[in-house]
Design a protein around this motif. Structure first.
Motif, mmCIF file in Angstrom:
data_model
loop_
_atom_site.group_PDB
_atom_site.id
_atom_site.type_symbol
_atom_site.label_atom_id
_atom_site.label_comp_id
_atom_site.label_asym_id
_atom_site.label_seq_id
_atom_site.Cartn_x
_atom_site.Cartn_y
_atom_site.Cartn_z
ATOM 1 N N GLY A 1 4.708 -11.814 -14.249
ATOM 2 C CA GLY A 1 3.763 -12.662 -13.561
ATOM 3 C C GLY A 1 2.441 -12.168 -13.066
ATOM 4 O O GLY A 1 1.695 -12.802 -12.336
ATOM 5 N N GLY A 2 1.854 -11.062 -13.666
ATOM 6 C CA GLY A 2 0.555 -10.692 -13.397
ATOM 7 C C GLY A 2 0.741 -9.771 -12.177
ATOM 8 O O GLY A 2 -0.449 -9.336 -11.663
ATOM 9 N N SER A 3 1.805 -9.548 -11.330
ATOM 10 C CA SER A 3 2.011 -8.805 -10.189
ATOM 11 C C SER A 3 1.079 -7.547 -10.381
ATOM 12 O O SER A 3 1.744 -6.869 -11.182
ATOM 13 C CB SER A 3 3.329 -8.781 -9.542
ATOM 14 N N LEU A 4 0.393 -6.822 -9.444
ATOM 15 C CA LEU A 4 -0.063 -5.808 -9.340
ATOM 16 C C LEU A 4 0.506 -5.084 -8.242
ATOM 17 O O LEU A 4 0.069 -3.928 -7.804
ATOM 18 C CB LEU A 4 -1.609 -5.696 -9.153
ATOM 19 N N ARG A 5 1.634 -5.534 -7.458
ATOM 20 C CA ARG A 5 2.329 -4.906 -6.263
ATOM 21 C C ARG A 5 3.150 -3.787 -6.524
ATOM 22 O O ARG A 5 3.291 -3.034 -5.758
ATOM 23 C CB ARG A 5 2.695 -6.014 -5.739
ATOM 24 N N ILE B 1 -0.341 1.060 -10.106
ATOM 25 C CA ILE B 1 -0.001 1.288 -8.774
ATOM 26 C C ILE B 1 0.929 2.106 -8.639
ATOM 27 O O ILE B 1 1.841 2.560 -9.628
ATOM 28 C CB ILE B 1 0.227 -0.092 -8.240
ATOM 29 N N PRO B 2 0.981 3.014 -7.603
ATOM 30 C CA PRO B 2 1.983 4.215 -7.420
ATOM 31 C C PRO B 2 3.453 3.723 -6.841
ATOM 32 O O PRO B 2 4.250 4.547 -7.369
ATOM 33 C CB PRO B 2 1.338 5.006 -6.482
ATOM 34 N N LEU B 3 3.731 2.323 -6.449
ATOM 35 C CA LEU B 3 4.659 1.959 -6.186
ATOM 36 C C LEU B 3 5.878 1.763 -7.181
ATOM 37 O O LEU B 3 5.370 0.868 -7.951
ATOM 38 C CB LEU B 3 4.708 0.751 -4.926
ATOM 39 N N LYS B 4 6.946 1.978 -7.030
ATOM 40 C CA LYS B 4 8.030 1.532 -7.977
ATOM 41 C C LYS B 4 8.716 0.410 -7.520
ATOM 42 O O LYS B 4 8.616 -0.224 -6.710
ATOM 43 C CB LYS B 4 9.193 2.682 -8.291
ATOM 44 N N THR B 5 9.407 -0.374 -8.367
ATOM 45 C CA THR B 5 9.963 -1.751 -7.993
ATOM 46 C C THR B 5 11.483 -1.474 -7.439
ATOM 47 O O THR B 5 11.992 -0.310 -7.502
ATOM 48 C CB THR B 5 10.340 -2.567 -9.505
#
Length: 159
Positions: free
Chosen positions: A66-70, A115-119
């Motif tokens: 979805g294009g999320s970069l979070r 981005i350094p955050l994992k899901t």
């Protein structure tokens, strides 16, 4: 490995679709191709993890985040597993992490950003569905060609 550049492919096959997004080419392989396996997910890479654990047989995993970069849908551990299982590459409409390591893995990786955050792993998403990314339709089994110029999608093999 397909060695024809995506500009030459689109010149020879003007009916081929192009994903109209500005992906970053982050993997160790800067040019890759293969049949598509599709995943649609949002900030949850559970299906990506399951998929790269399977034999890749030179295929390309196309992930519509979805294009999320979070949240990063791919990191070095999953990329290493994908390479070991003979996946050609991953196209990710979203973010990845561990970019220094990704560049040393023999795998194609294109993504919108980092981005350094994992899901979180919630087991959500859909596999083997038709995706609409950047003006292109990508179905399971379509042919994917990727390089530093972009990503080409075709329902037939291109020469």
């Amino acid at each position: 490995m397909h060695s024809i550049s995506t500009p030459d492919l689109t010149d020879a096959a003007p009916d081929a679709a192009v994903i109209e997004l500005q992906f970053r080419n982050l993997g160790g392989l800067k040019q890759f191709a293969g049949r598509a396996v599709t995943i649609k997910c949002h900030e949850d890479n559970s299906l990506v993890k399951q998929c790269v654990a399977e034999p890749g047989d030179g295929r390309v995993l196309v992930v519509d985040g979805g294009g999320s970069l979070r949240r990063a849908l791919l990191g070095d551990m999953l990329a290493e597993q994908a390479a070991a299982n003979a996946w050609s590459g991953l196209i990710i409409n979203g973010a990845v992490r561990d970019v220094d390591a990704l560049g040393s893995i023999a795998l194609g990786v294109q993504a919108l950003g980092t981005i350094p955050l994992k899901t979180e792993k919630r087991g959500e998403g859909q596999r083997d569905v038709v995706l609409q990314i950047g003006g292109a339709r990508i179905g399971p089994g379509d042919y994917i060609y990727a390089d530093n110029n972009g990503v080409v999608v075709s329902q037939r093999a291109l020469q």
